[in-house]
Structures are given as C-alpha cells and as structure tokens.
Design an enzyme around this catalytic site. Sequence first.
Site, PDB file in Angstrom:
ATOM      1  N   HIS A 141      16.537 106.768  44.890  1.00  0.00           N
ATOM      2  CA  HIS A 141      16.198 108.189  44.912  1.00  0.00           C
ATOM      3  C   HIS A 141      15.509 108.651  43.635  1.00  0.00           C
ATOM      4  CE1 HIS A 141      18.997 107.682  48.192  1.00  0.00           C
ATOM      5  NE2 HIS A 141      20.006 107.444  47.364  1.00  0.00           N
ATOM      6  N   GLU A 167      13.921  97.809  52.626  1.00  0.00           N
ATOM      7  CA  GLU A 167      14.905  98.701  51.990  1.00  0.00           C
ATOM      8  C   GLU A 167      16.200  98.674  52.799  1.00  0.00           C
ATOM      9  OE1 GLU A 167      13.466 102.732  51.757  1.00  0.00           O
ATOM     10  OE2 GLU A 167      15.371 103.500  50.992  1.00  0.00           O
ATOM     11  N   PRO A 177      22.530  99.358  41.196  1.00  0.00           N
ATOM     12  CA  PRO A 177      23.703  99.843  40.476  1.00  0.00           C
ATOM     13  C   PRO A 177      24.904 100.151  41.357  1.00  0.00           C
ATOM     14  CG  PRO A 177      21.970 101.505  40.501  1.00  0.00           C
ATOM     15  CD  PRO A 177      21.360 100.225  40.998  1.00  0.00           C
ATOM     16  N   ASN A 178      26.056  99.778  40.827  1.00  0.00           N
ATOM     17  CA  ASN A 178      27.373 100.032  41.426  1.00  0.00           C
ATOM     18  C   ASN A 178      27.675  99.177  42.657  1.00  0.00           C
ATOM     19  OD1 ASN A 178      28.099 102.167  39.538  1.00  0.00           O
ATOM     20  ND2 ASN A 178      26.470 103.320  40.525  1.00  0.00           N
ATOM     21  N   HIS A 228      20.270 100.147  53.083  1.00  0.00           N
ATOM     22  CA  HIS A 228      21.387 100.989  52.650  1.00  0.00           C
ATOM     23  C   HIS A 228      22.569 100.731  53.567  1.00  0.00           C
ATOM     24  CE1 HIS A 228      18.876 103.032  49.842  1.00  0.00           C
ATOM     25  NE2 HIS A 228      17.981 103.222  50.802  1.00  0.00           N
ATOM     26  N   ILE A 229      23.713 100.565  52.964  1.00  0.00           N
ATOM     27  CA  ILE A 229      24.937 100.313  53.738  1.00  0.00           C
ATOM     28  C   ILE A 229      25.348 101.581  54.489  1.00  0.00           C
ATOM     29  CG2 ILE A 229      27.396  99.744  53.499  1.00  0.00           C
ATOM     30  CD1 ILE A 229      26.437  98.164  50.894  1.00  0.00           C
ATOM     31  N   SER A 230      25.295 102.699  53.792  1.00  0.00           N
ATOM     32  CA  SER A 230      25.686 103.972  54.397  1.00  0.00           C
ATOM     33  C   SER A 230      24.460 104.648  55.015  1.00  0.00           C
ATOM     34  CB  SER A 230      26.298 104.888  53.334  1.00  0.00           C
ATOM     35  OG  SER A 230      25.321 105.248  52.367  1.00  0.00           O
ATOM     36  N   ARG A 251      34.843 100.087  45.747  1.00  0.00           N
ATOM     37  CA  ARG A 251      34.211 101.378  45.504  1.00  0.00           C
ATOM     38  C   ARG A 251      34.148 102.205  46.788  1.00  0.00           C
ATOM     39  NH1 ARG A 251      27.656 101.834  45.550  1.00  0.00           N
ATOM     40  NH2 ARG A 251      27.554 104.004  44.909  1.00  0.00           N
ATOM     41  N   ALA A 273      21.408 103.973  43.846  1.00  0.00           N
ATOM     42  CA  ALA A 273      20.943 105.317  43.464  1.00  0.00           C
ATOM     43  C   ALA A 273      19.513 105.308  42.923  1.00  0.00           C
ATOM     44  CB  ALA A 273      21.896 105.913  42.432  1.00  0.00           C
ATOM     45  N   TYR A 298      31.730 102.524  51.989  1.00  0.00           N
ATOM     46  CA  TYR A 298      31.056 101.226  51.838  1.00  0.00           C
ATOM     47  C   TYR A 298      31.865 100.033  52.373  1.00  0.00           C
ATOM     48  CZ  TYR A 298      27.994 103.959  48.815  1.00  0.00           C
ATOM     49  OH  TYR A 298      27.122 104.907  48.335  1.00  0.00           O
ATOM     50  N   ARG A 304      20.154 112.277  48.610  1.00  0.00           N
ATOM     51  CA  ARG A 304      20.013 110.895  49.120  1.00  0.00           C
ATOM     52  C   ARG A 304      18.984 110.808  50.248  1.00  0.00           C
ATOM     53  NH1 ARG A 304      24.461 108.322  46.610  1.00  0.00           N
ATOM     54  NH2 ARG A 304      26.192 109.756  46.387  1.00  0.00           N
ATOM     55  N   ASP A 337       6.889 101.079  41.847  1.00  0.00           N
ATOM     56  CA  ASP A 337       5.657 100.436  41.384  1.00  0.00           C
ATOM     57  C   ASP A 337       5.781  98.911  41.423  1.00  0.00           C
ATOM     58  OD1 ASP A 337       4.495 102.896  40.988  1.00  0.00           O
ATOM     59  OD2 ASP A 337       4.628 102.868  38.799  1.00  0.00           O
ATOM     60  N   ASN A 345      18.624  96.616  48.154  1.00  0.00           N
ATOM     61  CA  ASN A 345      19.432  97.835  48.151  1.00  0.00           C
ATOM     62  C   ASN A 345      19.399  98.345  46.717  1.00  0.00           C
ATOM     63  OD1 ASN A 345      21.288  99.895  48.204  1.00  0.00           O
ATOM     64  ND2 ASN A 345      22.765  98.785  49.463  1.00  0.00           N
ATOM     65  N   ARG A 386      24.368 112.089  54.439  1.00  0.00           N
ATOM     66  CA  ARG A 386      25.082 112.370  53.190  1.00  0.00           C
ATOM     67  C   ARG A 386      24.368 113.483  52.407  1.00  0.00           C
ATOM     68  NH1 ARG A 386      26.345 106.874  50.262  1.00  0.00           N
ATOM     69  NH2 ARG A 386      27.735 108.273  49.105  1.00  0.00           N
TER      70      ARG A 386
HETATM   71  C1  DQA Z   1      23.387 103.114  48.936  1.00  0.00           C
HETATM   72  C2  DQA Z   1      23.133 104.610  49.111  1.00  0.00           C
HETATM   73  C3  DQA Z   1      22.746 105.248  47.797  1.00  0.00           C
HETATM   74  O1  DQA Z   1      22.509 106.640  47.975  1.00  0.00           O
HETATM   75  C4  DQA Z   1      23.864 105.086  46.801  1.00  0.00           C
HETATM   76  O2  DQA Z   1      23.489 105.619  45.542  1.00  0.00           O
HETATM   77  C5  DQA Z   1      24.311 103.669  46.660  1.00  0.00           C
HETATM   78  C6  DQA Z   1      24.410 102.845  47.859  1.00  0.00           C
HETATM   79  C7  DQA Z   1      23.894 102.462  50.244  1.00  0.00           C
HETATM   80  O3  DQA Z   1      23.868 101.229  50.313  1.00  0.00           O
HETATM   81  O4  DQA Z   1      24.343 103.159  51.144  1.00  0.00           O
HETATM   82  O5  DQA Z   1      24.667 103.218  45.586  1.00  0.00           O
HETATM   83  O6  DQA Z   1      22.165 102.483  48.599  1.00  0.00           O
END
Ligand code: DQA
Length: 141
Positions: free
Chosen positions: A77, A95, A9-10, A97-99, A17, A74, A22, A108, A84, A71, A104
């Site tokens: 978390h 896994e 998502p997002n 994550h960009i950030s 964004r 959210a 990001y 997270r 599963d 990725n 943070r």
């Molecule tokens: C994220 C980190 C997550 O906490 C956040 O909800 C995202 C992006 C990252 O790529 O840093 O949507 O997965």
Amino acid sequence: MQIAIINGPNLNLLGKRETGIYGSESFEQYFKHLQQQFPAVNFTYFQSNVEGELVNYLHEVGFSYDGVLLNAGAYTHTSIAIRDAIAGIKTPVMEIHISNVYAREEFRHTSLIAPKCIGCICGLGLKGYQLGVEYFGMNDL
Ligand code: DQA
C-alpha cells in the site's frame, strides 16, 4: 520451473500474528506442504521486514526465474520502490494477499504494486500461494 516466494513485513509472524485474520499455520509449515505438492518446481523462499532487501531480492531473481509470488504485506500500500522493482525486472510477479484486503480498512484497498503485477490472488488464505504456482505452471511448463 523456478519460482520465488517473497514475503514482506510481519509475515514472519504467520501462525502467531492476528490468527483470526491470517490463520494459525506458520509459513515454514505451509512451505513444506507446497514443496511436496509441486515436486517438479524449484522453489526459493525469502522473507524480509526491510523494504530495500525486498527490492534487492526482486532484482536477484527477476531475470532468470519463471515466476515470483509476492506478498509485499503493508508495503503493498506504500512502496513505490517495490513497484519500480517489479516494473524493472523480466520475471512476471503475482501479487498475493492472505486476507481479503478489500473487506478490510480503506487504506488496504489501494495497491501501488498491482498495475505492475500480472495478477492478484487475495482473500483465499495460504491457498493463494498454491493457486499462484498453478498459474505459473499452466503458462510456463
Ligand atoms: C497482507 C495484507 C496487508 O494489508 C497487510 O499489511 C499484511 C498482509 C495479506 O497477506 O493479507 O501484512 O498482505
């Protein structure tokens, strides 16, 4: 080698964004570079804001692909369903994550999916996807 990149998502808003966190590059732009960088890799890219669609796609690729870079945004978390799904498929999932989620908010710092993934690349920006491809290349080529 077949690698699926799955963004949750997002992440369709990358480039627009929260650019301070990001960055200003869209994933579509970055994906083109990635494909050029690894011409021998057959990539598929899937993004969804819907939890069940992410589960469905993991099932779709999870018995034939060599690796998945996930990725989960959210859902990382919160989602037992995605955890599963990772546990239920054969393909190893990295896994991403960009950030740096550990620098943070505290919510997270917990990843429900981490115990079912082979590893985690976090906080290195979009370069994390490239490093994930290199990992699968080292192990599966
Ligand atoms: C994220 C980190 C997550 O906490 C956040 O909800 C995202 C992006 C990252 O790529 O840093 O949507 O997965």
